[in-house]
Design a protein around this motif. Sequence first.
Motif, PDB file in Angstrom:
ATOM      1  N   VAL A 434       0.845  -1.189   0.000  1.00 35.19           N
ATOM      2  CA  VAL A 434       0.000   0.000   0.000  1.00 35.19           C
ATOM      3  C   VAL A 434       0.883   1.242   0.000  1.00 35.19           C
ATOM      4  O   VAL A 434       1.841   1.339   0.744  1.00 35.19           O
ATOM      5  CB  VAL A 434      -0.948  -0.037   1.223  1.00 35.19           C
ATOM      6  CG1 VAL A 434      -0.198   0.084   2.510  1.00 35.19           C
ATOM      7  CG2 VAL A 434      -1.982   1.038   1.119  1.00 35.19           C
ATOM      8  N   GLY A 435       0.569   2.213  -0.833  1.00 37.32           N
ATOM      9  CA  GLY A 435       1.398   3.405  -0.978  1.00 37.32           C
ATOM     10  C   GLY A 435       2.104   3.445  -2.314  1.00 37.32           C
ATOM     11  O   GLY A 435       2.530   4.503  -2.761  1.00 37.32           O
ATOM     12  N   SER A 437       0.807   2.919  -5.289  1.00 36.74           N
ATOM     13  CA  SER A 437       0.019   3.642  -6.284  1.00 36.74           C
ATOM     14  C   SER A 437       0.118   5.136  -6.058  1.00 36.74           C
ATOM     15  O   SER A 437       0.116   5.928  -6.998  1.00 36.74           O
ATOM     16  CB  SER A 437      -1.436   3.194  -6.204  1.00 36.74           C
ATOM     17  OG  SER A 437      -1.913   3.363  -4.900  1.00 36.74           O
ATOM     18  N   GLN A 438       0.254   5.532  -4.796  1.00 36.06           N
ATOM     19  CA  GLN A 438       0.380   6.947  -4.486  1.00 36.06           C
ATOM     20  C   GLN A 438       1.666   7.508  -5.051  1.00 36.06           C
ATOM     21  O   GLN A 438       1.698   8.598  -5.612  1.00 36.06           O
ATOM     22  CB  GLN A 438       0.419   7.078  -2.981  1.00 36.06           C
ATOM     23  CG  GLN A 438      -0.271   8.268  -2.449  1.00 36.06           C
ATOM     24  CD  GLN A 438      -0.507   8.084  -0.990  1.00 36.06           C
ATOM     25  OE1 GLN A 438      -1.312   7.270  -0.592  1.00 36.06           O
ATOM     26  NE2 GLN A 438       0.207   8.836  -0.206  1.00 36.06           N
ATOM     27  N   LEU A 503      -4.291  -1.277   5.840  1.00 41.53           N
ATOM     28  CA  LEU A 503      -4.284  -2.043   4.597  1.00 41.53           C
ATOM     29  C   LEU A 503      -2.880  -2.538   4.297  1.00 41.53           C
ATOM     30  O   LEU A 503      -1.901  -1.916   4.680  1.00 41.53           O
ATOM     31  CB  LEU A 503      -4.737  -1.161   3.436  1.00 41.53           C
ATOM     32  CG  LEU A 503      -6.228  -0.898   3.299  1.00 41.53           C
ATOM     33  CD1 LEU A 503      -6.449   0.015   2.113  1.00 41.53           C
ATOM     34  CD2 LEU A 503      -6.963  -2.184   3.081  1.00 41.53           C
ATOM     35  N   ASP A 506      -2.236  -2.462  -2.365  1.00 42.84           N
ATOM     36  CA  ASP A 506      -3.097  -1.649  -3.208  1.00 42.84           C
ATOM     37  C   ASP A 506      -2.732  -1.915  -4.668  1.00 42.84           C
ATOM     38  O   ASP A 506      -1.699  -2.497  -4.964  1.00 42.84           O
ATOM     39  CB  ASP A 506      -3.020  -0.156  -2.856  1.00 42.84           C
ATOM     40  CG  ASP A 506      -1.736   0.510  -3.290  1.00 42.84           C
ATOM     41  OD1 ASP A 506      -1.569   1.686  -2.968  1.00 42.84           O
ATOM     42  OD2 ASP A 506      -0.888  -0.115  -3.948  1.00 42.84           O
TER      43      ASP A 506
END
Lengths: 539, 381
Positions: A434-435, A437-438, A503, A506
């Motif tokens: 997670v992170g 995609s950011q 989470l 992602d």
Amino acid sequence: MADSGVIDGPGRKDEIERAKSEGKDLTKEEKQRLRKEKKQQKKIKEKKDDKASQENEKEKKPVTSAAPASQPPTQPTVQKAPSAVPATAPVSVPASEASVPADKPTKTKAELKAERRARQEAERASKQTKKGETGQQAATSKPKAPPSDLQPVVKRLPEHIQVDNPDVLKKLAKKLERQQIPLRSDYGYKVSLFSHLHQYSRKAPLTQQLSIPSTVIHPAIVRLGLQYSHGIVAGSNARSVALLHAFKQVIRDYTTPQNEELSRDLVNKLKPYISFLNQCRPLSASMGNAIKYIKKEISNIPSNCKEDEAKNKLLNCIESYINEKIILAGVAIAKCAIEKQKISDGDVILVYGCSSLVNHILCKAFEKNRKFRVIVVDSRPRLEGKEALRRLVQKGISCTYVLISAVSYILPEVSKVFLGAHALLANGYVMSRVGTSQIALVAKAFNVPVLVCCETYKFCDRVQTDSFVSNELDDPDDLIVTRKGTTPLEGWENESSLGLLNLVYDVTPPDFVDLVITELGMIPCTSVPVVLRVKNVDQ
Amino acid sequence: MTASPQPPGCTPEVLPRQNTGMVELLTMPGPYKETDLTERVEAFLSDLKRGGTGAGPLRGSAETARETTALLRKITAQARWSSAGDLMEIIRKDGRRMTAAQPSETTVGNMIRRVLKIIREEYARSRGSSEEADQESLHKLLTSGGLSEENFRQPFALLKSNVIEAINELLTELEGTTDNIAMQALEHIHSNEVIMTIGRSRTVEAFLKDAARKRKFHVIVAECAPFCQGHEMATNLSKAGIETTVITDAAIFAVMSRVNKVIIGTQTVLANGGLRAINGTHTLALAAKHHSTPLIVCAPMFKLSPQFPNEEDTFHKFVSPHEVLPFTEGEILSKVNVHCPVFDYVPPELITLFISNIGGHAPSYIYRLMSELYHPEDHEL
């Protein structure tokens, strides 16, 4: 597949009877074989019906949509989500075919079965002539075309994303009880958007509920499960390698019981282990692929093989899998990245979290005397970037360290972004920590190229468009932090309207990713299904 | 620069001298009368210096604004001045010291500029001349001619009381800003919405609590590492009965697809309509733009600052990197660069709406509001 089924028709029925008398475990495979037989016989019948209804075709409109509608009812029961078993079923048929020991001919049952089948065939044939989808029939009745590519596949949903369905939970509980594995209970208030996923607490590991010594589960597997649930072994490559080593240990300690086939019994022995590991921590895509490979290899063992020989063969298979798919793939990717000038002098490279493959590439590039510096971006609560930082600093690479909230401050300095992946999905989405995609989003906004490095054994044929439907929820207590002596989130369980969300994964859309580096070369994100198809054809 | 009699313990500061031919203010008559005033000023300055490092109690911007204005009122009341020009010069001098103490605390500078504008207005009213409302108009500039040479020399008897009255009005306005913004909440939040916010903003907290009295909605708070102020915000909101979820900064893009609105607070609103907000806000704004989610900024008028984003080196402020990489990571600390920026720049294209105590505006309207609040000559203190 179709041809072999037709030839082995009568011999199969005996097989089925023998299997039924032996035990429940083989029923599923036998059932699948039955259904496949039915399907093939139906196809033959429909070929005949085709010729008969050529004239009717012109009168009635060919409703092609009806054809897949009538076919899927037979398909879902044939193929399950982990498609290892159907792959093994037709393959094991000739193996077991040859070794039919004592036949117990119960012709009456077989006759009844044949009658039932004939009736069903007739009904289905009549239905399909009414709908008149001859075009579709012709396509699917060709035995030469690889069926898995063209047939509409409706997979059964995996259990771990149906937690909000009480029936599924009951089924899981029954299955675990049968396999004598304790059921792990969910912990804490779950955010409503994620009520379909499990959420466990790290303080209550599954092993506490196991009896000592545990007779069902091999101790190497118990240790592995504990390592997974506590995050001691983390990262998809590490988890897969640990899993394969544990399975090697299991195979070494395995002895075939009397009147049992190694190829079938070992697969059944592995099933409770896999359920146990799944309970400790949901399996990753790479682990799933590794398990499929092992099951296939085990089922491919010819039955006249001696036990020691078979075990050695399996151990070698596993060893070569690790070597080829993980270690050598990593070396090839690093070579590809460095030779094709993806890391050049003066580069400022941004990495996120701790990806073993990306670290390997950077270390190799540094050894080849490329001059670059690295920015490591990290995020709470796992703070995996610190591990990456340690490894890189040890090598002597000059590093900078920031948290993910500062990424838009640091990005103007960056020339390239290297990301690792947990899995690459069939629609081109990258599933990762997670992170990710950011970071890809902000890099895109600043026009910095994003490169994803991933071995091909992590490619999976799932599709997903957002991070909600299939994800993993980690322990929510990890978010609690004490700063300046105060812990604002201390009593969060008592607050009825407060939830914490931790989470793990992602998905990154393919338009944020510029290039994927694999051991097969550099491909765009959207070429993943092509690679999967090539792999399937090879197998 | 002559050595002026200043109270002991006060370091003489070298200030850039303005070449406007004004009275030598450093030789203030009767220093002992203003001792307690200068002490107040010094206390305020040291407070500002300490507050910025995060070591002392964090004060909200509203508090800072109120204290600054109260202090300026006191200066107006107690300092010795004979004409408006004197007063403005005193305030400018003190103002420069205050802004130098904590450059990132822009509300101080904003309040000083507001008070300077008040003084100009009161002076103009006392003189009887009409308000130069459209001073930007080119025609007015050409025809009015004499206004730019105005040096505010004329003494007026009632000027002091008028100015103090006007500053009192400003203080009342400041006290009501949060309530004014919160009153508009129901116009923007409907039922069953999912709202996302980041970090801790007292304005947004009041805004959401006000809406929660009548509507039911869900709030997702991004914790904003390393300060993790989002945790406090989440507990406050959940105590008010709002369904709250805390997420990590890394999950902002992952959950953004389910969010209906993003409502954030900010530290400063810049002259071009951009923001200087807490770090992580730029990522949030980009994610919102990607999903076409409206981004609403709740900012009272005293946060509006005439600075532009790339003007000064003081845009970014950094705090101790041990927040990011603690000292327990001993061996690698010396070999690694660690950054811990506090603020982020958010360009005006990513912002949908500003909600302030005087209503809602688009980012393209900010320049007009600024011209109403501040006089162009005060932009550079």
